[in-house]
Design a protein around this motif. Structure first.
Motif, PDB file in Angstrom:
ATOM      1  N   GLY A  81       1.150  -1.291  -0.079  1.00  0.00           N
ATOM      2  CA  GLY A  81       0.020   0.290  -0.198  1.00  0.00           C
ATOM      3  C   GLY A  81       0.766   1.188   0.082  1.00  0.00           C
ATOM      4  N   THR A  82       1.946   1.568  -0.268  1.00  0.00           N
ATOM      5  CA  THR A  82       3.070   2.471   0.445  1.00  0.00           C
ATOM      6  C   THR A  82       3.773   2.647  -1.293  1.00  0.00           C
ATOM      7  N   GLU A  83       3.622   2.098  -2.377  1.00  0.00           N
ATOM      8  CA  GLU A  83       4.302   1.615  -3.424  1.00  0.00           C
ATOM      9  C   GLU A  83       4.424   3.338  -3.938  1.00  0.00           C
ATOM     10  N   GLY A  84       4.877   3.381  -4.686  1.00  0.00           N
ATOM     11  CA  GLY A  84       5.315   4.755  -5.352  1.00  0.00           C
ATOM     12  C   GLY A  84       4.904   5.946  -4.379  1.00  0.00           C
ATOM     13  N   SER A  85       5.035   5.851  -2.761  1.00  0.00           N
ATOM     14  CA  SER A  85       4.642   7.319  -2.055  1.00  0.00           C
ATOM     15  C   SER A  85       6.271   8.025  -1.487  1.00  0.00           C
ATOM     16  N   GLY A  86       7.307   6.675  -2.488  1.00  0.00           N
ATOM     17  CA  GLY A  86       8.452   7.545  -1.086  1.00  0.00           C
ATOM     18  C   GLY A  86       9.428   8.597  -2.585  1.00  0.00           C
ATOM     19  N   ILE A  87      10.729   9.278  -2.205  1.00  0.00           N
ATOM     20  CA  ILE A  87      10.965   9.889  -2.551  1.00  0.00           C
ATOM     21  C   ILE A  87      12.764   9.602  -3.409  1.00  0.00           C
ATOM     22  N   LEU A  88      13.213  10.441  -3.476  1.00  0.00           N
ATOM     23  CA  LEU A  88      15.041  10.043  -3.869  1.00  0.00           C
ATOM     24  C   LEU A  88      14.922  10.939  -3.355  1.00  0.00           C
ATOM     25  N   SER A  89      16.202  10.744  -3.038  1.00  0.00           N
ATOM     26  CA  SER A  89      17.543  11.465  -1.921  1.00  0.00           C
ATOM     27  C   SER A  89      18.335  12.322  -2.766  1.00  0.00           C
ATOM     28  N   LYS A  90      18.252  13.508  -1.730  1.00  0.00           N
ATOM     29  CA  LYS A  90      18.860  14.650  -2.458  1.00  0.00           C
ATOM     30  C   LYS A  90      20.215  14.442  -2.205  1.00  0.00           C
ATOM     31  N   ASP A  91      21.096  13.305  -1.749  1.00  0.00           N
ATOM     32  CA  ASP A  91      22.922  13.936  -0.918  1.00  0.00           C
ATOM     33  C   ASP A  91      23.375  12.271  -1.859  1.00  0.00           C
ATOM     34  N   GLU A  92      22.376  11.718  -1.863  1.00  0.00           N
ATOM     35  CA  GLU A  92      22.872   9.627  -2.343  1.00  0.00           C
ATOM     36  C   GLU A  92      22.323   9.234  -3.366  1.00  0.00           C
ATOM     37  N   THR A  93      23.027   8.258  -4.092  1.00  0.00           N
ATOM     38  CA  THR A  93      22.104   7.923  -5.126  1.00  0.00           C
ATOM     39  C   THR A  93      21.199   6.800  -4.459  1.00  0.00           C
ATOM     40  N   LYS A 104       3.351 -17.796  -4.247  1.00  0.00           N
ATOM     41  CA  LYS A 104       2.790 -18.181  -3.394  1.00  0.00           C
ATOM     42  C   LYS A 104       2.274 -17.527  -2.647  1.00  0.00           C
ATOM     43  N   GLY A 105       1.782 -16.039  -2.914  1.00  0.00           N
ATOM     44  CA  GLY A 105       1.366 -15.653  -2.384  1.00  0.00           C
ATOM     45  C   GLY A 105       1.591 -14.371  -1.858  1.00  0.00           C
ATOM     46  N   ASN A 106       2.892 -14.341  -2.126  1.00  0.00           N
ATOM     47  CA  ASN A 106       3.342 -12.695  -2.077  1.00  0.00           C
ATOM     48  C   ASN A 106       4.286 -12.324  -3.024  1.00  0.00           C
ATOM     49  N   TRP A 107       5.545 -10.909  -2.342  1.00  0.00           N
ATOM     50  CA  TRP A 107       5.923 -10.534  -3.932  1.00  0.00           C
ATOM     51  C   TRP A 107       7.519 -10.299  -3.926  1.00  0.00           C
ATOM     52  N   ARG A 108       8.042 -10.613  -4.834  1.00  0.00           N
ATOM     53  CA  ARG A 108       9.224 -10.285  -4.689  1.00  0.00           C
ATOM     54  C   ARG A 108       9.927  -9.670  -5.492  1.00  0.00           C
ATOM     55  N   VAL A 109      11.277  -9.890  -4.894  1.00  0.00           N
ATOM     56  CA  VAL A 109      12.136  -8.885  -6.248  1.00  0.00           C
ATOM     57  C   VAL A 109      12.846  -9.471  -6.924  1.00  0.00           C
ATOM     58  N   CYS A 110      12.327  -8.311  -7.652  1.00  0.00           N
ATOM     59  CA  CYS A 110      12.916  -8.713  -8.980  1.00  0.00           C
ATOM     60  C   CYS A 110      13.582  -8.341 -10.134  1.00  0.00           C
ATOM     61  N   ARG A 111      13.415  -6.402  -9.239  1.00  0.00           N
ATOM     62  CA  ARG A 111      14.576  -5.217  -9.849  1.00  0.00           C
ATOM     63  C   ARG A 111      15.038  -4.449  -8.916  1.00  0.00           C
ATOM     64  N   VAL A 112      16.370  -3.963  -9.437  1.00  0.00           N
ATOM     65  CA  VAL A 112      16.654  -2.709  -8.583  1.00  0.00           C
ATOM     66  C   VAL A 112      17.317  -1.626  -9.164  1.00  0.00           C
ATOM     67  N   GLU A 113      17.045  -0.715  -8.917  1.00  0.00           N
ATOM     68  CA  GLU A 113      17.914   0.266 -10.708  1.00  0.00           C
ATOM     69  C   GLU A 113      18.065   1.746  -9.327  1.00  0.00           C
ATOM     70  N   GLN A 114      19.503   2.178  -9.565  1.00  0.00           N
ATOM     71  CA  GLN A 114      19.938   2.933  -8.810  1.00  0.00           C
ATOM     72  C   GLN A 114      19.997   4.317  -9.964  1.00  0.00           C
ATOM     73  N   TRP A 115      19.173   5.560  -9.203  1.00  0.00           N
ATOM     74  CA  TRP A 115      19.287   7.277  -9.549  1.00  0.00           C
ATOM     75  C   TRP A 115      19.678   8.325  -8.333  1.00  0.00           C
ATOM     76  N   TRP A 116      20.032   9.116  -9.837  1.00  0.00           N
ATOM     77  CA  TRP A 116      20.325  10.895  -8.904  1.00  0.00           C
ATOM     78  C   TRP A 116      18.797  11.382  -8.995  1.00  0.00           C
ATOM     79  N   SER A 117      18.562  12.129  -8.469  1.00  0.00           N
ATOM     80  CA  SER A 117      17.654  12.772  -8.179  1.00  0.00           C
ATOM     81  C   SER A 117      18.368  14.377  -9.088  1.00  0.00           C
ATOM     82  N   ALA A 118      17.567  15.470  -8.980  1.00  0.00           N
ATOM     83  CA  ALA A 118      17.433  16.377  -9.662  1.00  0.00           C
ATOM     84  C   ALA A 118      19.126  17.413  -9.535  1.00  0.00           C
ATOM     85  N   GLY A 119      20.196  17.468  -9.240  1.00  0.00           N
ATOM     86  CA  GLY A 119      21.271  18.488  -8.851  1.00  0.00           C
ATOM     87  C   GLY A 119      22.298  17.201  -9.110  1.00  0.00           C
ATOM     88  N   MET A 120      22.217  16.170  -9.197  1.00  0.00           N
ATOM     89  CA  MET A 120      23.432  15.183  -8.261  1.00  0.00           C
ATOM     90  C   MET A 120      23.837  14.944  -9.285  1.00  0.00           C
TER      91      MET A 120
END
Length: 493
Positions: A81-93, A104-120
């Motif tokens: 229920g919290t998906e999409g509500s986070g923010i990118l850090s201004k200080d680090e990747t 099996k009725g659960n959710w598993r990690v399938c992809r992780v990306e590294q992002w820079w916020s504006a100005g980084m």
């Protein structure tokens, strides 16, 4: 099932690597044809979040203390229920994590990306990635909400087999959006979820080779069972290189799970095959009641074998009796790691003509035998005696006396005993310090003015070279190191 049963027991059956995924769930996250394609709408996306997994899960790279857990931890319920509500850090990747159904009725990690916020980050990198990022998020409404000035750098893709075990990690570089993703690590398991292969396909970029490509680095394991308990049978580390010049360390090989199996460790390399076997109970035909040396616990200790001439087939680790086909030097510890017994065996022979005892790096005793195994001569330094002579020794050290010696006022170094046909020893030569003995201090043979002569004190040989040649003695134990004489450098253990 023991997921941390790893690096001290390494082993491997190489089954054909199955990159088969749970099709119904895997395709929703990562495209098999194009890593650059954004995950579908049926995945859950969490911005600024990366889940902590169990030790070893999804680890990249080969480590000699590898820990592995094949199954991902499911997404914590508190995150639903919290998906999409986070923010990118201004200080680090920042991390952006994607989850898919695990079947099996659960959710598993399938992809992780590294992002820079504006100005980084570096300006040149940002400018290059702006249009690429825009193209990537074009069909992903959630990522569009992050803002047009955010930059995506890398993506790590997780692939699972039909049982839900992690089998492959890939990495996509957004500076190369049209290039292939790079395979970072591959895994295989047996039916009990024990890791059997950990592969870094840096050079081959393939998980499917069987056996694995020798240019790559990999760990291979194999297990057996005895009395219901898991028994490690093989622990193999292949150190590859782009040129194909491989080397191998076998932290363990074992012929079966039975208690009486032959076991040990070994090293091998391209062009030579097996170079040394150590910590092993192999070579039982090289032991007998006369030459078995007992350790401080009254047991025959593990031996080490160096092979004098190459190549030596890797098959000797599966069929250890094959070692008898090769010329080999055997090292046995005598009462601890400080004292070593060295012997040289010719192919298909089980008696050495020379036995050298070393304390640390220094020869302290040399025993010489004829082809029938009869002792001919013993040379001792500082009257060194066998600390644990074994069950039925060839030489009774109580018979090595100073009878005939008449220079007790001098420090004696070498004693040479010749044996007659009945096995009776006679002291025939000695070396001594020309100076009188200091009862309070011993003088090393390395610093003394040494005289070489008869037990009666008559100088016969001008120098140590003449003395050593006369009695076929070598302070470097040359007779058991023909490989060194030929310019070889024996592999260290």
């Amino acid at each position: 099932m023991n997921y941390s049963f790893r690096r001290n027991l390494k082993i491997a059956i190489v089954s054909v690597f199955s990159s088969t995924t749970s099709i119904s769930v895997q395709a929703a996250c990562n495209s098999a044809k194009n890593w650059f394609e954004a995950p579908g709408a049926d995945t859950k996306v969490f911005v600024g979040y990366k889940q902590e997994q169990k030790p070893g899960f999804g680890a990249v790279g080969i480590g000699r203390a590898a820990v592995d857990y094949p199954y991902p931890s499911p997404l914590p319920e508190k995150m639903l229920g919290t998906e999409g509500s986070g923010i990118l850090s201004k200080d680090e990747t920042s991390d952006v994590s994607y989850y898919e159904p695990d079947g099996k009725g659960n959710w598993r990690v399938c992809r992780v990306e590294q992002w820079w916020s504006a100005g980084m980050g570096q300006k040149t990198v940002r400018e290059a990635l702006k249009p690429i990022t825009a193209r990537y998020v074009e069909n992903n409404p959630l990522l569009k909400k992050l803002g047009k000035d955010n930059i995506v750098l890398f993506a790590t893709l997780y692939f699972y087999d039909s049982k839900g075990r992690i089998i492959r990690l890939e990495e996509g570089d957004f500076q190369k959006p049209n290039g292939k993703s790079s395979i970072k690590i591959c895994r295989e398991y047996d039916k009990d979820d024990n890791l059997t292969l950990l592969l870094d396909p840096k050079n081959s970029q393939s998980c499917k080779a069987s056996p694995p490509d020798l240019r790559d680095e990999w760990l291979r394991y194999r297990y057996g069972r005895y009395d219901g308990k898991l028994v490690p049978l093989l622990d193999e580390w292949n150190r590859g290189s782009p040129s194909g010049k491989w080397g191998k360390d076998f932290a363990l090989f074992r012929t079966s799970a039975a208690p009486d199996a032959v076991f040990g460790a070994a090293k091998a390399q391209i062009g030579k095959g097996v170079t040394v076997i150590y910590g092993t109970n192999a070579g039982k035909l090289d032991q007998n009641a006369a030459n078995t040396v007992l350790d401080s616990f009254g047991k025959a200790g593990a031996a080490a074998y160096w092979f004098i001439k190459s190549p030596v087939t890797l098959e000797v680790l599966e069929k250890p009796d094959l070692i008898y086909r090769y010329e080999r030097r055997r090292q046995t510890y005598v009462g601890g790691p400080g004292v070593k017994l060295l012997e040289l065996f010719k192919p298909n022979e089980h008696r050495s003509l020379h036995r050298y005892y070393l304390v640390e790096k220094f020869v302290v005793r040399h025993e010489q035998f004829d082809s029938g195994g009869r002792v001919k001569r013993v040379v001792t330094i500082n009257d060194w005696r066998q600390p644990r002579p074994g069950v039925k020794p060839d030489i009774d050290d109580r018979l090595l006396t100073d009878k005939g010696l008449s220079i007790y006022s001098h420090q004696i170094y070498h004693r040479v005993y010749d044996f007659d046909a009945q096995g009776k020893p006679t002291l025939v030569a000695v070396s001594w310090d020309r100076a009188l003995r200091n009862p309070l201090k011993k003088t090393s043979v390395l610093s003394a003015d040494v005289v070489y002569g008869s037990p009666a004190g008559k100088e016969i040989w001008k120098n140590k070279e003449e003395f050593f040649k006369q009695f076929d003695f070598s302070p470097e134990a040359e007779q058991v190191f023909p490989d060194v004489a030929n310019g070889e450098n024996p592999q260290q253990i």
